[in-house]
Design an enzyme around this catalytic site. Structure first.
Site, short mmCIF file in Angstrom:
data_model
loop_
_atom_site.label_atom_id
_atom_site.label_comp_id
_atom_site.label_asym_id
_atom_site.label_seq_id
_atom_site.Cartn_x
_atom_site.Cartn_y
_atom_site.Cartn_z
N PRO A 125 0.77 -1.25 0.00
CA PRO A 125 0.00 0.00 0.00
C PRO A 125 0.81 1.30 0.00
CG PRO A 125 0.04 -0.95 2.19
CD PRO A 125 0.73 -1.93 1.29
N CYS A 126 1.46 1.57 -1.12
CA CYS A 126 2.21 2.83 -1.24
C CYS A 126 1.28 4.03 -1.19
CB CYS A 126 3.06 2.83 -2.50
SG CYS A 126 2.19 2.44 -4.02
#
Length: 162
Positions: A125-126
């Site tokens: 989850p950047c």
């Protein structure tokens, strides 16, 4: 026994098309849009499973992914991506938080570069990394998608509290 052949397939999602790639044993890349990636273009059990989990996530029904992952990158990038995977659903961290988490508190810019090169967006989850002031600074796939993903998670978490 021969090594599995890399494959990729394009799936339609609420965010538009996503191209999901596999080396036969793990998911190696997720790209926004229709991308030509190495290997044959056909769906496999693994790319279908990844697509199903992404659809569940985008419908607000999944918070964690259960997929074998094999992103290609440097050791530093892999450390950053591992730290991203530790950010809880519905929460955000700053680039400096991630730099500190990997033991390189002065590496904020390098963390930003690794974040930008994350080959497994959403699953790693950047989108949960924001500027120090909470702003939606850079996202490789655009800040509209980043805002959509963060809002999806915030609404789901708020729904838990209500």
């Amino acid at each position: 026994m021969h090594a599995p052949c890399p494959t990729h397939f394009v799936y339609q999602t609420p965010l538009g098309r996503l191209t999901i790639a596999s080396d036969g044993a793990a998911i190696t890349a997720i790209a926004f849009g229709e991308e030509e990636l190495p290997g044959e273009r056909h769906a496999t059990e693994l790319t279908n499973r990844a697509a199903n989990q992404l659809q569940e996530y985008l419908a607000g029904k999944r918070r964690a992914f259960d997929l074998p992952l094999a992103p290609a990158g440097t050791e530093f990038q892999k450390k950053v991506w591992a730290a991203l995977a530790d950010i809880p659903y519905g929460e955000t961290r700053s680039y400096s938080d991630i730099a500190a988490a990997i033991g390189s508190p002065r590496a904020c810019r390098a963390v930003g570069g690794a974040n930008n090169r994350n080959p497994l967006p959403i699953v790693v989850p950047c989108h949960r990394v924001v500027g120090a002031n909470g702003s939606l600074v850079g996202y490789a796939s655009g800040t509209k998608i980043k805002a959509f993903l963060l809002d999806l998670e915030r609404r789901a978490v708020a729904g838990d509290a209500g």
